[in-house]
Design a protein around this motif. Structure first.
Motif, PDB file in Angstrom:
ATOM      1  N   ARG A  11      41.500  70.751  55.269  1.00 52.22           N
ATOM      2  CA  ARG A  11      41.176  70.288  53.926  1.00 52.22           C
ATOM      3  C   ARG A  11      41.874  68.970  53.637  1.00 52.22           C
ATOM      4  N   ASP A  12      41.169  68.080  52.935  1.00 52.32           N
ATOM      5  CA  ASP A  12      41.780  66.846  52.464  1.00 52.32           C
ATOM      6  C   ASP A  12      42.677  67.164  51.274  1.00 52.32           C
ATOM      7  N   MET A  13      43.850  66.540  51.248  1.00 55.94           N
ATOM      8  CA  MET A  13      44.828  66.832  50.209  1.00 55.94           C
ATOM      9  C   MET A  13      45.325  65.545  49.552  1.00 55.94           C
ATOM     10  N   VAL A  14      45.844  65.696  48.328  1.00 56.92           N
ATOM     11  CA  VAL A  14      46.613  64.638  47.669  1.00 56.92           C
ATOM     12  C   VAL A  14      47.952  65.253  47.273  1.00 56.92           C
ATOM     13  N   SER A  15      48.972  64.413  47.193  1.00 53.13           N
ATOM     14  CA  SER A  15      50.310  64.883  46.854  1.00 53.13           C
ATOM     15  C   SER A  15      50.735  64.295  45.514  1.00 53.13           C
ATOM     16  N   VAL A  16      51.307  65.134  44.654  1.00 54.56           N
ATOM     17  CA  VAL A  16      51.805  64.680  43.358  1.00 54.56           C
ATOM     18  C   VAL A  16      53.287  65.058  43.287  1.00 54.56           C
ATOM     19  N   GLU A  17      54.148  64.047  43.138  1.00 56.75           N
ATOM     20  CA  GLU A  17      55.584  64.267  43.210  1.00 56.75           C
ATOM     21  C   GLU A  17      56.292  63.614  42.031  1.00 56.75           C
ATOM     22  N   GLY A  18      57.593  63.805  41.971  1.00 53.68           N
ATOM     23  CA  GLY A  18      58.388  63.185  40.922  1.00 53.68           C
ATOM     24  C   GLY A  18      58.411  64.030  39.666  1.00 53.68           C
ATOM     25  N   GLU A  19      58.363  63.365  38.491  1.00 52.81           N
ATOM     26  CA  GLU A  19      58.533  64.040  37.206  1.00 52.81           C
ATOM     27  C   GLU A  19      57.232  64.664  36.698  1.00 52.81           C
ATOM     28  N   VAL A  20      56.791  65.722  37.402  1.00 58.02           N
ATOM     29  CA  VAL A  20      55.671  66.545  36.954  1.00 58.02           C
ATOM     30  C   VAL A  20      56.130  67.999  36.969  1.00 58.02           C
ATOM     31  N   ARG A  75      39.089  66.652  45.838  1.00 53.34           N
ATOM     32  CA  ARG A  75      37.671  66.891  45.581  1.00 53.34           C
ATOM     33  C   ARG A  75      37.046  65.598  45.069  1.00 53.34           C
ATOM     34  N   ASP A  76      35.755  65.466  45.238  1.00 45.73           N
ATOM     35  CA  ASP A  76      35.059  64.268  44.771  1.00 45.73           C
ATOM     36  C   ASP A  76      35.253  64.105  43.268  1.00 45.73           C
ATOM     37  N   GLY A  77      35.497  62.865  42.847  1.00 43.11           N
ATOM     38  CA  GLY A  77      35.679  62.586  41.438  1.00 43.11           C
ATOM     39  C   GLY A  77      37.111  62.706  40.958  1.00 43.11           C
ATOM     40  N   LEU A  78      38.032  63.057  41.845  1.00 45.07           N
ATOM     41  CA  LEU A  78      39.434  63.200  41.447  1.00 45.07           C
ATOM     42  C   LEU A  78      40.008  61.831  41.078  1.00 45.07           C
ATOM     43  N   MET A 111      43.208  50.718  30.244  1.00 46.89           N
ATOM     44  CA  MET A 111      43.117  50.470  31.685  1.00 46.89           C
ATOM     45  C   MET A 111      42.273  51.575  32.298  1.00 46.89           C
ATOM     46  N   PRO A 112      41.544  51.275  33.379  1.00 47.06           N
ATOM     47  CA  PRO A 112      40.710  52.305  34.007  1.00 47.06           C
ATOM     48  C   PRO A 112      41.546  53.368  34.702  1.00 47.06           C
ATOM     49  N   ASP A 113      40.972  54.546  34.821  1.00 46.89           N
ATOM     50  CA  ASP A 113      41.612  55.665  35.515  1.00 46.89           C
ATOM     51  C   ASP A 113      41.271  55.557  37.004  1.00 46.89           C
ATOM     52  N   PRO A 114      42.236  55.182  37.865  1.00 48.72           N
ATOM     53  CA  PRO A 114      41.904  54.929  39.271  1.00 48.72           C
ATOM     54  C   PRO A 114      41.457  56.183  40.010  1.00 48.72           C
ATOM     55  N   ALA A 115      40.441  56.023  40.848  1.00 52.35           N
ATOM     56  CA  ALA A 115      39.945  57.132  41.667  1.00 52.35           C
ATOM     57  C   ALA A 115      40.931  57.415  42.789  1.00 52.35           C
ATOM     58  N   MET A 116      41.146  58.682  43.081  1.00 56.39           N
ATOM     59  CA  MET A 116      42.028  59.081  44.167  1.00 56.39           C
ATOM     60  C   MET A 116      41.259  59.165  45.468  1.00 56.39           C
ATOM     61  N   ARG A 117      42.001  59.051  46.567  1.00 55.01           N
ATOM     62  CA  ARG A 117      41.431  59.181  47.898  1.00 55.01           C
ATOM     63  C   ARG A 117      42.211  60.239  48.675  1.00 55.01           C
ATOM     64  N   PRO A 118      41.590  60.900  49.657  1.00 56.84           N
ATOM     65  CA  PRO A 118      42.332  61.877  50.459  1.00 56.84           C
ATOM     66  C   PRO A 118      43.575  61.246  51.077  1.00 56.84           C
ATOM     67  N   GLY A 119      44.678  61.964  51.016  1.00 56.07           N
ATOM     68  CA  GLY A 119      45.930  61.482  51.581  1.00 56.07           C
ATOM     69  C   GLY A 119      46.789  60.687  50.623  1.00 56.07           C
ATOM     70  N   ASP A 120      46.291  60.410  49.397  1.00 56.85           N
ATOM     71  CA  ASP A 120      47.089  59.663  48.417  1.00 56.85           C
ATOM     72  C   ASP A 120      48.347  60.439  48.033  1.00 56.85           C
ATOM     73  N   VAL A 121      49.396  59.676  47.710  1.00 56.50           N
ATOM     74  CA  VAL A 121      50.642  60.259  47.205  1.00 56.50           C
ATOM     75  C   VAL A 121      50.926  59.641  45.847  1.00 56.50           C
ATOM     76  N   VAL A 122      51.025  60.482  44.821  1.00 55.52           N
ATOM     77  CA  VAL A 122      51.334  60.036  43.457  1.00 55.52           C
ATOM     78  C   VAL A 122      52.784  60.406  43.154  1.00 55.52           C
ATOM     79  N   VAL A 123      53.557  59.439  42.655  1.00 57.84           N
ATOM     80  CA  VAL A 123      54.947  59.700  42.300  1.00 57.84           C
ATOM     81  C   VAL A 123      55.178  59.235  40.867  1.00 57.84           C
TER      82      VAL A 123
END
Length: 237
Positions: free
Chosen positions: A132-141, A150-153, A199-211
C-alpha cells in the motif's frame, strides 16, 4: 483508514525536519522554501505521475508469482520481495526485482535461465499483491503515524487523519517532504492561510512526509494554564 505506527529506525525525517523548523522559529532564514515557492518546489509533472502509474515498479513487500513454461519445478507462487527488493528462484538464487515491472522481471529471468540452464525459456511474472502507498504525518499532531494514501488526499485531509494539529502546533510552519525526480525536496506551508482559502491546499503524493512544527509561545501558554489552578492564580468570585 488504516494507521501504522513508526518504528524507531524510521524517525530520520522527523529529526531532520525538527532541526529545520527550529531554525525557522528562531528567526533564521528557512532552510526549505515557504509561501508560493514551497508549492513550486514540490510540484510534480502530471505526465510524470501518469507515467509512474502506467509503469509500476516492484517494491519490497510486493508478492509475485513466477511461471516458467513447461518447467513446474522452477515455477513459484506467492514470492514476497524482501526489503531490498530481491527474490530467490531455483538454480538462480537471488534476483534483483525491485524497480522492475513484471514484464522486465520476466525477461531478466528468461535471460538468466537461458545463460546456463534452459533453451529458449518462456517466463511470466504476475503481481499477486502490492504494498500500500502511505503518507507520514509527524510532529505536533494528535496521532502521528503512517496513513494509507488515497486519490484526492491533500495536506488538510492528511492532518485530519492524524486528528489535526495539537494546541501547541506552529500552523505556519508545516513542512511537506517529497521525492521529486529522485531528489528529496521540501516546502513550508501555512495551514491557517490554507484553511482561510488564501492559499491552495496542496495535493499529497505517495511517500510524502508531513511535519507540523512546535510553537514555543503556545507551549508556554498551555503550561501556564495547566499550572494556574495549582498556583492559585485564578480566583472564583
Amino acid at each position: 483508514m488504516k494507521r501504522i505506527f513508526h518504528h524507531p529506525g524510521k524517525a530520520a525525517p522527523a529529526v531532520i525536519s525538527a532541526a529545520l523548523l527550529a531554525g525557522c522559529q528562531s528567526g533564521i532564514e528557512p532552510v526549505v522554501p515557504a509561501g508560493t515557492d514551497a508549492y513550486a518546489t514540490i510540484a510534480v509533472d502530471p505526465a510524470e505521475t501518469e507515467m509512474a502509474a502506467a509503469r509500476y515498479g516492484l517494491r519490497g513487500g510486493d508478492v509475485v508469482s513466477v511461471a516458467v513454461f513447461q518447467e513446474p519445478e522452477l515455477s513459484r507462487d506467492g514470492i514476497a520481495l524482501d526489503a531490498a527488493g530481491n527474490i530467490n528462484l531455483p538454480l538462480l538464487g537471488e534476483i534483483r526485482a525491485g524497480g522492475l515491472t513484471t514484464g522486465e522481471l520476466a525477461r531478466l529471468i528468461e535471460r538468466s535461465y537461458a545463460a546456463q540452464y534452459l533453451r529458449d525459456p518462456r517466463v511470466a511474472v504476475y503481481l499477486d499483491e502490492s504494498v500500500r502507498d502511505m503518507v507520514s504525518v509527524e510532529g505536533e499532531v494528535e496521532l502521528p503515524g503512517m496513513y494509507e494514501y488515497r486519490d484526492g488526499l491533500t495536506l488538510l485531509s492528511s492532518l485530519a487523519l492524524a486528528r489535526s494539529p495539537t494546541e501547541v502546533a506552529r500552523l505556519d510552519q508545516v513542512v511537506i517532504f517529497r521525492d521529486v525526480g529522485g531528489e528529496r525536496m521540501g516546502g513550508v506551508f501555512d495551514v491557517e492561510a490554507i484553511r482561510e482559502g488564501r492559499m491552495p491546499d496542496p495535493a499529497m503524493r505517495p511517500g510524502d512526509v508531513v511535519v507540523v512544527g512546535y510553537s514555543a509561545v503556545q507551549g508556554r501558554y498551555r503550561d501556564f494554564l495547566r499550572a494556574a489552578p495549582i498556583l492559585g492564580i485564578f480566583t472564583r468570585f
